[in-house]
Design an enzyme around this catalytic site. Structure first.
Site, PDB file in Angstrom:
ATOM      1  N   SER A 110      41.077  -8.756 -80.234  1.00  0.00           N
ATOM      2  CA  SER A 110      41.032  -9.619 -81.404  1.00  0.00           C
ATOM      3  C   SER A 110      42.361 -10.364 -81.574  1.00  0.00           C
ATOM      4  O   SER A 110      42.785 -11.065 -80.665  1.00  0.00           O
ATOM      5  CB  SER A 110      40.656  -8.782 -82.636  1.00  0.00           C
ATOM      6  OG  SER A 110      40.288  -9.612 -83.708  1.00  0.00           O
ATOM      7  N   ASP A 164      29.222 -10.557 -82.304  1.00  0.00           N
ATOM      8  CA  ASP A 164      30.484 -10.438 -83.045  1.00  0.00           C
ATOM      9  C   ASP A 164      30.428 -11.289 -84.314  1.00  0.00           C
ATOM     10  O   ASP A 164      30.378 -12.507 -84.246  1.00  0.00           O
ATOM     11  CB  ASP A 164      31.643 -10.903 -82.148  1.00  0.00           C
ATOM     12  CG  ASP A 164      33.004 -10.584 -82.746  1.00  0.00           C
ATOM     13  OD1 ASP A 164      33.120 -10.521 -83.977  1.00  0.00           O
ATOM     14  OD2 ASP A 164      33.957 -10.398 -81.966  1.00  0.00           O
ATOM     15  N   HIS A 198      32.074  -6.628 -83.305  1.00  0.00           N
ATOM     16  CA  HIS A 198      33.524  -6.808 -83.110  1.00  0.00           C
ATOM     17  C   HIS A 198      34.127  -5.444 -82.772  1.00  0.00           C
ATOM     18  O   HIS A 198      34.751  -4.791 -83.609  1.00  0.00           O
ATOM     19  CB  HIS A 198      34.145  -7.391 -84.383  1.00  0.00           C
ATOM     20  CG  HIS A 198      35.530  -7.920 -84.172  1.00  0.00           C
ATOM     21  ND1 HIS A 198      35.812  -8.964 -83.312  1.00  0.00           N
ATOM     22  CD2 HIS A 198      36.724  -7.539 -84.703  1.00  0.00           C
ATOM     23  CE1 HIS A 198      37.118  -9.202 -83.337  1.00  0.00           C
ATOM     24  NE2 HIS A 198      37.682  -8.354 -84.161  1.00  0.00           N
TER      25      HIS A 198
END
Length: 221
Positions: A110, A164, A198
């Protein structure tokens, strides 16, 4: 402070892995310990605590400020550049410890993945590869081939969950397209995982393990 998974034997290579927003290095240190290669040292630094615009200015572990995750959002240019400089200092530290930079893979998840990509592209040190998970390329409009000094031939493994909700898969696709214009396209691999939100999944961890083992093979004594 840093979470470290030491090499089982003598460390002849290293992975520096950067966690995501609001996290610490501990979780990724555990995940990487599960796929470790015996000659590799895994270094998972903790981000500084900063107020984050995206989260109503709440202070949390963050490598730089995030204003929005929209593809055309304004970005914290000075913060990103400062953070990349601190990552390059970490690389220099490992070089002083006896691990050459071309035996170091930079990676992250991320926001950490975003920083690892930016840091590798702008580094003077020649690196072994980048693992960029569920992320995007910061300041991508100001980056071009001419910015890349030492890593035009670097290998990149970019991974993204198809479900995600936080970092839209389109950001992953835009990132890989941009990377292919700046690097040797044959060295850029983009993998997506159906149904993955995610986070990470076992299949992705095996892909990371294979990539690291390929880029950082044991040195024949």
């Amino acid at each position: 402070m840093t979470a470290i998974v030491p090499a089982v034997s003598k460390a002849t290579a290293a992975v520096i892995f950067l966690h995501g927003l609001g996290d610490t290095g501990h979780g990724w240190a555990q995940a990487l310990a599960a796929i470790r290669a015996p000659h590799v040292k895994y270094i998972c630094p903790h981000a500084p605590i900063l107020p984050v615009s995206l989260n109503m200015n709440m202070a949390m572990p963050s490598w730089f400020d995030i204003i929005s995750l929209h593809p055309d959002a304004e970005e914290d240019e000075s913060g990103i550049k400062r953070a990349a400089e601190s990552i390059r200092e970490l690389i220099d530290e490992e070089v002083k410890n006896g691990i050459p930079s071309h035996r170091i893979v930079l990676g992250g998840f991320s926001q950490g993945g975003a920083l690892s990509l930016y840091s590798a592209l702008t580094a003077r040190q020649k690196l072994a590869g980048v693992v960029a998970l569920s992320c995007w390329l910061p300041l991508r409009n100001s980056l071009s081939q001419s910015v890349i000094i030492s890593n035009k031939q670097i290998s990149v493994l970019q991974c993204h969950g198809e479900a995600d909700p936080l970092v839209p898969p389109i950001l992953g696709s835009l990132t890989v397209e941009k990377l292919k214009t700046m690097l040797n396209p044959a060295n850029v691999t983009f993998k997506t995982y159906p149904g993955m939100p995610h986070s990470a999944c076992p299949e992705e961890m095996m892909d990371i393990k294979e990539f690291i083992e390929k880029q950082l093979p044991p040195i024949k004594q």
